[in-house]
Scaffold this active site. Sequence first.
Site, PDB file in Angstrom:
ATOM      1  N   LYS A 105      25.144   9.629  10.187  1.00 48.58           N
ATOM      2  CA  LYS A 105      23.773   9.839   9.729  1.00 48.58           C
ATOM      3  C   LYS A 105      22.773  10.129  10.869  1.00 48.58           C
ATOM      4  O   LYS A 105      21.565  10.017  10.683  1.00 48.58           O
ATOM      5  CB  LYS A 105      23.244   8.653   8.886  1.00 48.58           C
ATOM      6  CG  LYS A 105      24.054   8.295   7.675  1.00 48.58           C
ATOM      7  CD  LYS A 105      24.619   9.470   6.927  1.00 48.58           C
ATOM      8  CE  LYS A 105      23.575  10.384   6.321  1.00 48.58           C
ATOM      9  NZ  LYS A 105      24.206  11.676   5.873  1.00 48.58           N
ATOM     10  N   CYS A 106      23.297  10.476  12.013  1.00 50.71           N
ATOM     11  CA  CYS A 106      22.387  10.795  13.125  1.00 50.71           C
ATOM     12  C   CYS A 106      22.308  12.300  13.382  1.00 50.71           C
ATOM     13  O   CYS A 106      21.657  12.744  14.323  1.00 50.71           O
ATOM     14  CB  CYS A 106      22.831  10.074  14.400  1.00 50.71           C
ATOM     15  SG  CYS A 106      22.523   8.305  14.306  1.00 50.71           S
ATOM     16  N   ARG A 109      26.780  16.484  11.737  1.00 53.13           N
ATOM     17  CA  ARG A 109      27.138  17.784  11.157  1.00 53.13           C
ATOM     18  C   ARG A 109      26.236  18.883  11.728  1.00 53.13           C
ATOM     19  O   ARG A 109      26.714  19.954  12.119  1.00 53.13           O
ATOM     20  CB  ARG A 109      27.018  17.719   9.623  1.00 53.13           C
ATOM     21  CG  ARG A 109      27.163  19.040   8.902  1.00 53.13           C
ATOM     22  CD  ARG A 109      28.447  19.794   9.206  1.00 53.13           C
ATOM     23  NE  ARG A 109      29.647  19.082   8.811  1.00 53.13           N
ATOM     24  CZ  ARG A 109      30.886  19.493   9.100  1.00 53.13           C
ATOM     25  NH1 ARG A 109      31.087  20.608   9.787  1.00 53.13           N
ATOM     26  NH2 ARG A 109      31.920  18.784   8.709  1.00 53.13           N
ATOM     27  N   LYS A 322      22.534  16.907   3.516  1.00 56.80           N
ATOM     28  CA  LYS A 322      21.982  16.764   4.866  1.00 56.80           C
ATOM     29  C   LYS A 322      20.490  17.052   4.774  1.00 56.80           C
ATOM     30  O   LYS A 322      20.083  18.178   4.467  1.00 56.80           O
ATOM     31  CB  LYS A 322      22.650  17.731   5.846  1.00 56.80           C
ATOM     32  CG  LYS A 322      24.165  17.638   5.871  1.00 56.80           C
ATOM     33  CD  LYS A 322      24.654  16.288   6.382  1.00 56.80           C
ATOM     34  CE  LYS A 322      26.155  16.163   6.290  1.00 56.80           C
ATOM     35  NZ  LYS A 322      26.651  14.854   6.670  1.00 56.80           N
ATOM     36  N   GLY A 323      19.705  16.014   5.013  1.00 54.86           N
ATOM     37  CA  GLY A 323      18.262  16.172   4.883  1.00 54.86           C
ATOM     38  C   GLY A 323      17.791  15.670   3.531  1.00 54.86           C
ATOM     39  O   GLY A 323      16.930  16.277   2.894  1.00 54.86           O
ATOM     40  N   HIS A 326      14.311  10.322   1.670  1.00 47.21           N
ATOM     41  CA  HIS A 326      14.562   8.874   1.747  1.00 47.21           C
ATOM     42  C   HIS A 326      13.633   8.126   0.791  1.00 47.21           C
ATOM     43  O   HIS A 326      12.506   8.575   0.562  1.00 47.21           O
ATOM     44  CB  HIS A 326      14.292   8.362   3.174  1.00 47.21           C
ATOM     45  CG  HIS A 326      15.272   8.888   4.171  1.00 47.21           C
ATOM     46  ND1 HIS A 326      15.226   8.560   5.514  1.00 47.21           N
ATOM     47  CD2 HIS A 326      16.336   9.724   4.048  1.00 47.21           C
ATOM     48  CE1 HIS A 326      16.210   9.164   6.154  1.00 47.21           C
ATOM     49  NE2 HIS A 326      16.887   9.887   5.288  1.00 47.21           N
TER      50      HIS A 326
HETATM   51  P1  A3P Z   1      19.155  12.549   6.205  1.00 43.85           P
HETATM   52  O1  A3P Z   1      19.907  13.285   5.136  1.00 43.85           O
HETATM   53  O2  A3P Z   1      19.066  11.115   5.975  1.00 43.85           O
HETATM   54  O3  A3P Z   1      17.811  13.182   6.497  1.00 43.85           O
HETATM   55  P2  A3P Z   1      25.198  13.326   9.551  1.00 43.85           P
HETATM   56  O4  A3P Z   1      25.568  14.775   9.572  1.00 43.85           O
HETATM   57  O5  A3P Z   1      25.645  12.616  10.797  1.00 43.85           O
HETATM   58  O6  A3P Z   1      25.595  12.657   8.296  1.00 43.85           O
HETATM   59  O7  A3P Z   1      23.623  13.258   9.631  1.00 43.85           O
HETATM   60  C1  A3P Z   1      22.814  13.658   8.555  1.00 43.85           C
HETATM   61  C2  A3P Z   1      21.410  13.798   9.095  1.00 43.85           C
HETATM   62  O8  A3P Z   1      21.324  14.951   9.912  1.00 43.85           O
HETATM   63  C3  A3P Z   1      20.384  13.997   8.039  1.00 43.85           C
HETATM   64  O9  A3P Z   1      19.989  12.740   7.565  1.00 43.85           O
HETATM   65  C4  A3P Z   1      19.278  14.759   8.771  1.00 43.85           C
HETATM   66  O10 A3P Z   1      18.163  13.951   9.061  1.00 43.85           O
HETATM   67  C5  A3P Z   1      19.946  15.151  10.084  1.00 43.85           C
HETATM   68  N1  A3P Z   1      19.728  16.544  10.473  1.00 43.85           N
HETATM   69  C6  A3P Z   1      19.542  16.955  11.751  1.00 43.85           C
HETATM   70  N2  A3P Z   1      19.321  18.248  11.815  1.00 43.85           N
HETATM   71  C7  A3P Z   1      19.392  18.717  10.551  1.00 43.85           C
HETATM   72  C8  A3P Z   1      19.242  20.014   9.991  1.00 43.85           C
HETATM   73  N3  A3P Z   1      18.963  21.072  10.747  1.00 43.85           N
HETATM   74  N4  A3P Z   1      19.366  20.135   8.654  1.00 43.85           N
HETATM   75  C9  A3P Z   1      19.621  19.055   7.886  1.00 43.85           C
HETATM   76  N5  A3P Z   1      19.761  17.804   8.361  1.00 43.85           N
HETATM   77  C10 A3P Z   1      19.653  17.628   9.692  1.00 43.85           C
END
Ligand code: A3P
Length: 361
Positions: A105-106, A109, A322-323, A326
Amino acid sequence: MHPVDGDAAAECVLLVGLSRPKMAAALLSVMMMSLFLTFHVLYDSAVYSLESAAVAGGSGNANMVVLTSRMDISGGPGGVIFSNRVHFPRTSRRLPQAIIIGVRKCGTRALLEMLALHPRVQKAAGEVHFFDRDDNYQRGLEWYRRKMPHSFRGQITIEKSPSYFVTPEVPERIRAMNASVKLLLIVREPVTRAISDYTQLRSHAATASSSTTSSSSQQNAQRSFEQLALRTDGSVNLAYRPLAISLYHTFLLRWLEVFQRPQILIVNGDLLIEDPVPQLHRIENFLGLEPRIGRHNFYFNHTKGFFCLRNETADKCLRESKGRRHPRVDPMVVTKLRRFFGEHNQRFYDLVGEDMGWPEE
Ligand code: A3P
């Protein structure tokens, strides 16, 4: 013109007479050679097409459309020009030279997708979970290698499996594969990360059927973040996994027992969201890659609220998971948690030798 004398004429007749089969054989050889060369060129280009498709296919994933595989055919690392044809080196699946080890979650991806914009990076499609799952690990390194994408010599293969960071056996196992592997650890402000983790768990529980989720996770899914993060006496509930994972220093210690500090690059996930390019330049430098990812590779998508990715052929945002939006968390609880994390963050800064500037209120 001199008249041909008798001996010479006889010799000529003899030569022509004798060389007919030789001429035929020579002609046949020339034809065979041409046929062989034609087939060889056709075969090479067919193999190259298949390999390019495999590279593109192997690196595609659910988040992104397949971005075309790019090659330098100018005689650089991508290809070598011979007299009348271009010869492409073969691709193969290679063990990763760099791994994104977490934290979940940081932005793991986003980081992987952004790095894959670089022409010298090939990414594994999904999360491979080789080092953290015993059943996969027992399948051996050859199994792991086969999970990797095709790459050309000179390209870097990268995979990401965020649970590596929190699994005790993983650092030693990775060292056993390659003691000089480069590790990327992306972190975010720990309370935001915990809320993101909570949001994901709740979303998964909502979509999973009751038969596939445990009753405790079903119960948790119905509870608010505040209820899960604090005990009834108001103390911080570290038994709640999303909070425990945010205690980065407790996990990092184990990695530093196994790897040299310079082998691990700490990536600031909050800065990657705000402005990816400077972070990516740092990473390119760490990986020994020439800087190729730039502003032209990104555009801000106001609907999504995040940067999306772009190359010569496609624009793509990360998928919906992703994104996520919250839930609103009581600001008093956020303050309480940030105060609690202050001391732990300091221990993390001491370990990495860098102050991330996370708020303490
Ligand atoms: P949230 O969905 O809580 O905002 P991971 O890939 O480790 O699971 O991390 C997911 C997080 O990547 C998302 O958390 C989001 O905040 C972050 N993130 C960073 N750059 C992003 C992007 N360009 N598009 C979407 N999410 C991104």
